[in-house]
Design an enzyme around this catalytic site. Structure first.
Site, PDB file in Angstrom:
ATOM      1  NE  ARG A 107      -1.463  -1.521   3.664  1.00  0.00           N
ATOM      2  CZ  ARG A 107      -1.630  -1.417   4.980  1.00  0.00           C
ATOM      3  NH1 ARG A 107      -2.776  -1.011   5.466  1.00  0.00           N
ATOM      4  NH2 ARG A 107      -0.635  -1.709   5.798  1.00  0.00           N
ATOM      5  CG  HIS A 158      15.737  33.313  10.236  1.00  0.00           C
ATOM      6  ND1 HIS A 158      15.051  32.730   9.208  1.00  0.00           N
ATOM      7  CD2 HIS A 158      16.295  34.430   9.728  1.00  0.00           C
ATOM      8  CE1 HIS A 158      15.171  33.473   8.124  1.00  0.00           C
ATOM      9  NE2 HIS A 158      15.927  34.506   8.407  1.00  0.00           N
ATOM     10  CD  GLN A 177       4.154  28.786  15.910  1.00  0.00           C
ATOM     11  OE1 GLN A 177       4.002  29.391  16.963  1.00  0.00           O
ATOM     12  NE2 GLN A 177       4.733  29.310  14.857  1.00  0.00           N
ATOM     13  CG  ASP A 178       3.039  21.157  13.874  1.00  0.00           C
ATOM     14  OD1 ASP A 178       3.872  21.119  14.787  1.00  0.00           O
ATOM     15  OD2 ASP A 178       2.258  20.212  13.627  1.00  0.00           O
ATOM     16  NE  ARG A 224      11.355  29.592   2.584  1.00  0.00           N
ATOM     17  CZ  ARG A 224      10.387  30.498   2.380  1.00  0.00           C
ATOM     18  NH1 ARG A 224      10.160  31.430   3.284  1.00  0.00           N
ATOM     19  NH2 ARG A 224       9.646  30.448   1.302  1.00  0.00           N
ATOM     20  CG  HIS A 259      16.891  25.953  11.394  1.00  0.00           C
ATOM     21  ND1 HIS A 259      15.754  26.217  10.674  1.00  0.00           N
ATOM     22  CD2 HIS A 259      17.349  24.755  10.974  1.00  0.00           C
ATOM     23  CE1 HIS A 259      15.518  25.194   9.866  1.00  0.00           C
ATOM     24  NE2 HIS A 259      16.477  24.294  10.025  1.00  0.00           N
ATOM     25  CE  LYS A 267      13.190  38.267   8.528  1.00  0.00           C
ATOM     26  NZ  LYS A 267      12.165  37.659   9.393  1.00  0.00           N
ATOM     27  CG  ASP A 268      16.787  36.102   5.601  1.00  0.00           C
ATOM     28  OD1 ASP A 268      16.464  36.547   6.722  1.00  0.00           O
ATOM     29  OD2 ASP A 268      16.396  35.006   5.181  1.00  0.00           O
ATOM     30  CE1 TYR A 288       9.772  26.584  11.950  1.00  0.00           C
ATOM     31  CE2 TYR A 288       9.589  26.121   9.606  1.00  0.00           C
ATOM     32  CZ  TYR A 288       9.600  27.025  10.652  1.00  0.00           C
ATOM     33  OH  TYR A 288       9.440  28.364  10.403  1.00  0.00           O
ATOM     34  CE  LYS A 337      13.065  27.409  14.611  1.00  0.00           C
ATOM     35  NZ  LYS A 337      13.666  28.260  13.586  1.00  0.00           N
TER      36      LYS A 337
END
Length: 184
Positions: free
Chosen positions: A23, A62, A47-48, A59, A119, A169-170, A132, A72
């Site tokens: 399956r 941070h 929180q997810d 990304r 991260h 921002k990054d 995450y 995380k």
């Protein structure tokens, strides 16, 4: 679930036990009791988050400042990323060091990143879906970060600079040593 230590203190690779049959497959992606038994760490995810990115999207890097620092548990649902964890805990024996791992939908690996770490990740496939869990709610006022390509960190992002895509921002984040200073 198997746990593998990384070179960074308290940062772990989680390998699920995948059960395949005609399956498809099934696996338990996280079990708090087994995780505590194997690592000694108790965590309560609250929180997810999920993001979609195209090739070359960075990304990074941070974190959230205490008292809102987040642990995380990260994984890839579709595609492949190079995931980066940087130990920014001043009292850690691995302070200032980073760990990189390829996470993909195919290898089904996860990375546990403890509180106090920076991260980030970069998408290596055409697209990726990144998922995450966090053990602390997001607090905008606690956001912090450092320049993803800071030469002092020496991270190889595996994608040519011309192909990297960053947020505004990054692009203006400070260097690691401007934010994290270890006093002797």
């Amino acid at each position: 679930m198997q746990i593998e230590k990384t070179p960074l203190a308290d940062c772990y690779i989680i390998k699920p036990q995948v059960h395949h049959d005609h399956r498809g497959y099934f696996f338990e992606s996280f079990n708090a009791l087994k995780f505590k038994e194997l690592t000694g760490i108790t965590t309560d995810f609250v929180q997810d988050n999920q993001s979609f990115s195209s090739y070359g999207v960075v990304r990074a890097l941070h974190a959230q400042r205490a008292p809102y620092a987040q642990a995380k548990l990260v994984r890839v649902l579709q595609g492949e990323v190079l995931d980066i964890a940087v130990d920014a805990r001043l009292d850690s024996p691995t302070f200032g060091q980073h760990f990189a791992i390829h996470l993909s939908a195919e290898n089904q690996l996860q990375l546990f990143i403890p509180r106090g770490f920076l991260h980030g990740y970069i998408t290596l496939s055409k697209t990726s879906v990144f998922f995450y869990k966090c053990d602390q709610f997001y607090h905008k006022q606690a956001e912090c970060g450092v320049m993803y390509n800071d030469s002092d960190l020496g991270i190889d992002w595996k994608v040519p600079p011309a192909d990297r895509i960053l947020s505004e921002k990054d692009l203006v984040l400070p260097r690691f040593n401007e934010v994290y200073k270890k006093t002797l």
